[in-house]
Every structure is written in C-alpha cells, then in structure tokens.
Design a protein around this motif. Sequence first.
Motif, PDB file in Angstrom:
ATOM      1  N   ALA A  86      -4.623  -3.432  -6.426  1.00  0.00           N
ATOM      2  CA  ALA A  86      -4.020  -4.084  -5.251  1.00  0.00           C
ATOM      3  C   ALA A  86      -4.258  -5.584  -5.296  1.00  0.00           C
ATOM      4  N   SER A  87      -5.468  -6.005  -5.675  1.00  0.00           N
ATOM      5  CA  SER A  87      -5.684  -7.458  -5.677  1.00  0.00           C
ATOM      6  C   SER A  87      -4.962  -8.128  -6.851  1.00  0.00           C
TER       7      SER A  87
ATOM      8  N   LEU B  40      -7.514   3.410  -1.583  1.00  0.00           N
ATOM      9  CA  LEU B  40      -8.000   2.233  -2.324  1.00  0.00           C
ATOM     10  C   LEU B  40      -9.337   2.504  -3.009  1.00  0.00           C
ATOM     11  N   GLY B  41     -10.053   3.519  -2.507  1.00  0.00           N
ATOM     12  CA  GLY B  41     -11.325   3.855  -3.134  1.00  0.00           C
ATOM     13  C   GLY B  41     -11.164   4.664  -4.412  1.00  0.00           C
TER      14      GLY B  41
ATOM     15  N   GLN C  36      -8.415  -0.592  -5.852  1.00  0.00           N
ATOM     16  CA  GLN C  36      -8.769  -1.859  -5.212  1.00  0.00           C
ATOM     17  C   GLN C  36      -8.399  -3.028  -6.132  1.00  0.00           C
ATOM     18  N   ASN C  37      -8.809  -2.947  -7.387  1.00  0.00           N
ATOM     19  CA  ASN C  37      -8.496  -4.011  -8.340  1.00  0.00           C
ATOM     20  C   ASN C  37      -6.999  -4.140  -8.573  1.00  0.00           C
TER      21      ASN C  37
ATOM     22  N   SER D  68     -10.183   5.744  -8.230  1.00  0.00           N
ATOM     23  CA  SER D  68     -10.193   5.060  -9.522  1.00  0.00           C
ATOM     24  C   SER D  68      -9.911   6.087 -10.608  1.00  0.00           C
TER      25      SER D  68
ATOM     26  N   LEU E 225       0.827  -1.208   0.000  1.00  0.00           N
ATOM     27  CA  LEU E 225       0.000   0.000   0.000  1.00  0.00           C
ATOM     28  C   LEU E 225       0.862   1.259   0.000  1.00  0.00           C
TER      29      LEU E 225
ATOM     30  N   SER F  87      -6.723   6.896   2.690  1.00  0.00           N
ATOM     31  CA  SER F  87      -7.344   5.654   2.226  1.00  0.00           C
ATOM     32  C   SER F  87      -7.601   5.787   0.731  1.00  0.00           C
TER      33      SER F  87
ATOM     34  N   ASN G 241      -9.423   0.694 -10.998  1.00  0.00           N
ATOM     35  CA  ASN G 241      -9.388   1.323  -9.672  1.00  0.00           C
ATOM     36  C   ASN G 241      -8.317   0.699  -8.791  1.00  0.00           C
TER      37      ASN G 241
END
Lengths: 559, 79
Positions: free
Chosen positions: B69-70, B24-25, B66-67, B27, B3, B22, B64
């Motif tokens: 990071a995964s 991760l939200g 989140q995607n 995009s 992160l 934060s 985004n």
Amino acid sequence: MTELRITGTSNLLGNHRSWNVVTQGIQADFGDFADWPTVMFGNTEQAVLWVVFLEDLIAPEKAADWTTDSARDDLSVVLHPLVHRLSNTKYPTLVAFSTWRSESVVSQSRLNSTWTRLGDSFTSELSNLAEKFSSLFILDLDRVFAEFGRADCFDSRNYYGFRCRLSSVGLELLTDSAQRILSRFDTPAKKVVVVDCDDTLWGGTLGEVGVSGISLGTDGLGMVYTDIQRSLKRWLGQGVLLAVVSKNDEEHVWEVFDQHPDMQIRRDDLVAWRVNWDDKRSNLVAIAKELDLGLDSFVFLDNSSFEREQIRQLLPQVAIPELPEDVTTWPAMLDSLDELARFSATDEDSTKVTQYRQRSAFVSALTEAGDREEFLKSIAMRPGSLQLSDDLLVRAEQLCQKTNQFNLRTVRHTVPTLREVSTDASYRSFLVSLEDRFGDHGTVGLVVAFLNKEVAFVDSFILSCRMLGRHLEAWVLQELITCLRSNNCDWLVAEFLPTERNSVARSFLSDHGLVPLEWEGLPATHPVSRMKDLVSSDAHAFYADLHALEVPNLEVFES
Amino acid sequence: MILADLAGLLEKQFPDADIPESFLGLSMGSFPDWDSLGHISLLLSIEEHYGIRFSLEEMESLSNMQNIASALKSHGVGS
C-alpha cells in the motif's frame, strides 16, 4: 484432451491469471519448476506443453565456438528427451519455443552471429521432428511476439527477480496462442465458408453499378478484393468448401463470375449457392441441409454487421469472424483465420489428432533414445562442493530461506548462524555447485552437519528445486559421506521433517540406503543415541553406518 | 479506494482464501496459496491494475500488504 502437463525451461508463473485460458476445463499440472526432462521421460498418457527458451538450454558463450556441425550434435542432445517422448507416446506434445537474444545488427550483418545461426538450426531441427512425428506441434513464440512487439513480451526484471523471462503481455500471448493450437485437438476445423458478394467478394453494390462498376482488379481497392478472393482460393486448396449467399439477382452474379477478368473465384469453385432475396438465415440452413453438414461446420463472412449479428443470434453454432471496417486488413485476417486452419492440409478429421497417423516403427538416429540415465550422462553434469566462506554466506542464507521443496528439515538459517556454523569446529558444511551442458547453474545446494565424536547429524540438506530429477541429491549425499569419513565419523543420523511443501524429499533418505531409526531396537550405548535429543518427535528419522552406506545413481555424473 | 481495489486483487489471485476486513496485516505466507509464486503473480496483477512498474529492489521489499500500500502511494496511486 483431458490432461495436460505444462513444463518450461524457466519459470512460467503457473498461477498467473493468463494461464486460465489454457487450464480451464482440463486437468492441468505445472509440476516442479524446470523439471522438463522428468516430464519428457515420465507419464506418456497425457499431453505436454513444453515452453523452451533456447538460452536456458545452451549458454550463449558456448554457441560462440560451435561450428555448425558440432552445434547440431549438441542440439540433438538437448532435444533427446523430447525425441524420447515422441517415440514413446502418441499423446500430443506442443513445444512453444523462443530462440531470441539481443544482438548487434552489425554482428548479424556478416555471419558473425553464432547465436542466430544456432537458433536457426534449433528451429529447423524442431521442424524436422514435426515432420517425422505427427504428435509434435510447434509454436514459434518469436513470430507471435514479433507481431505484437517483442520488447513488450520479455521482461528482464522478471527474469532476474524470479526466472520468468516473459512479461505479463508475453505470458498472455504464449497462453493465448498455445490455447489456439490445443483447442484444435478437440474442436475440428470448419469445413465451409459461406461468403457474401457485394462489398465482400468485390467492392460496390452490383445491382447499382453493374459488372463494370464493381471494385475488383490490380490497383487500389480493386486489388484488396482480388487479394481477399485469392486468400479464399488458398483455403479451397486446403480442402475448405466455399459457398455464396447473396441478396442479388442470380444472373447478375453469374455475369461477374463468368465474365469479370479479375475474378479469382470461379463458378465451379463453389460447392453451393443461394442468390436470392430471402433472409440469410434460411439460405444458410438450406445450404447446410444440401451439403448434409451441421451448422457448426460453417464460417459466415459478410461485410454487414447487421447480417452478422442476426446470424449470430439465430444460428449461434455458425462461426462469424468480426470483419473490421478497414477492408485492407481483410486479406491478412483471412489468411490467419484459426477457424479454418488445420494441422495439415490432408487431415480429414483433426478431432482424431491424438490417434492420428500412427507411424509405425519409425526409427531415426535420434530415436535410438536410451533411457533417462543415458540422457543424464549425456549432459555431462559436473557438480562441485564449496566451502561456506564469508562471501557465500548470503547465498547460503537464500537457500535456507527460500527453498521449500527439497529441504529435509527446513531450518531457516540466517547469515549470523551460518557464519557460526562455518567457524565452529563441531559443524561440517558445504555448498553445492553444478555445471553441465546447459551451462553453469551456480550454487544450488547446501549441507550442514553437526558432529558429536563419531556421529554426525544432518542439520540441513537443501537442493534448489531447479535441480531435481538429476540425481544431484545422490551426489551431495556421497560428498557428505566422504567429508564425514575424513573427519573420522562412523555414523550418520538424518531426519525428514514434513512441511506442506517438501514431500518431494520424503523418500530421499530411505531411497538412498538409510535405515529407519527406532530407538527401542537400539542398545542405549549405540553411538547414534548421542543424537537422540536432536531428533524431532514428529520427524521420520534414519541412520546409516558410514562405512557400509552405498549411494545409488552416482554413475550419471562425470568422474 | 486503493484499499478496496487491493482487496479485490487479493481475492482474484487467491480465490480460496478468506480475506479479512483489515487485510493490511497480511503478508506472504498468510495462507497456503500465498507462496512465493503466488506472491509474484499478485505483484504483477497489481502492476497491471494500476499501470505502474515496481523495480526489482522494490519487489523484494514488498512482502506484506502494508508495504505494498505504501509503495502504491509512492508511485502516485490515489493522489
């Protein structure tokens, strides 16, 4: 150079960090994607970097049936915008080009490779132009890439994903080599090479091994030093001055210069020397004084990292190439030394490159360059319109979702709404395709109009930004008018809804004959007032009488 | 760790943007510079940083943080 316009035949990823080396400290602008013809016909008071991939200019399948003669004709057409610029400005144009495509070694082995031959004539055409125009600079990317490993420089995923042919590595090599050329516009080449003797001009310590003991000759290590000297000698031939600074007894050094049979550099090749036991800094300063040159005109070559470091600290103006441990790499390294390289062997002062050698009244067949319109005609654009059928819905959605620039209302339609549009009788819609001399560009535009009796409202008018600067929007508007008239429409209402990115379309409607729509001035019974509810309050709305509207710029298209 | 790196890469690519704690939200489109071109350069810098390579298919789904990071996890980054 203070202002640079960068343009390419495919996506150059202008915000990729590799561009920082080029754009730092100058006003650099990438403009719209693939707008290179516009750039060539545009501002003549800025420098231009044009990145060309031949495959973007000429479709490979077209190369197949070209004889060399007609290939030359077609090449002159794609080079026409460049020639136009060169004939109209002294500001530098740097063309970075690649002609490479994957091909079988088998077809290349018996002249079957038309592409390779096409690439060769493109390259030689550019060289001819460079000979004629002193403001043209060329950068053969394939040579740069070959040194690094071509496979790592291109990236097909980047091409199919976002039209960037290069990998990050390729972009870095492009920007780095372009910068090396561009920086020479402002920084003149060094004038003097100051070279050490022991273990630099020859191998071994003269004071210990004597003239017969040094390495210099035609075999092994001796040949390396011979080649180092030959390389320096070539620089002398290009006007570079050579001086020697060595910690030695002077008579011993002259013994080598005068008597050693393999010495390539002779005493009278030297413009100055300091052979003594003083520190090298004082010797360098003394030579600079003697020659009446600034220390920033000097390159210092010395095998000792200690001496190099010391000079680097004491005389930071002096250019000091890092000499690798492996002396066998030096000859090639010296041959390619940017610090000494100048644009032409006779350039006396390359800082003046932009004003330099203003060749008067040179006119070749190519320079009879007409204007932009003539060029557009010569590329034989053949636009077409396609019904919004089921198999084209995905492409139509992409155009709606991804096009930010030439998009009048930026309505983000999706496949389901587009499917409705394509079947609903109150809508007329079509996709736009374009083919020209450069190849088939595919589906590049979309128009959707909503009909209410004799009035039509433009719901979407979208053109891919790759296609700007070709008057294609004019053709599309004419196509829309024809379509609406055949549907018994008399009036057209359209609006420009400004976003952060679509300013390129701002003046499109007024430039093409539509009139600002002011409701106050119109009788309430006027047919266009039927669309009043559709027009947004913050839009610039326009209307036109479909029977009177005359669209300009259509003459550039093939009839 | 991932992160913190990602935040750094975001800042490098978009120096003018305020990256929230934060992120991760976030995009594509979260701030003006993060347009489709900026997005591509961001993905390329992430690839280079971790020495990995996204497929074209993957890239199209990585709009985004989140995607992203995964996707890094599925490439074995951080494990």
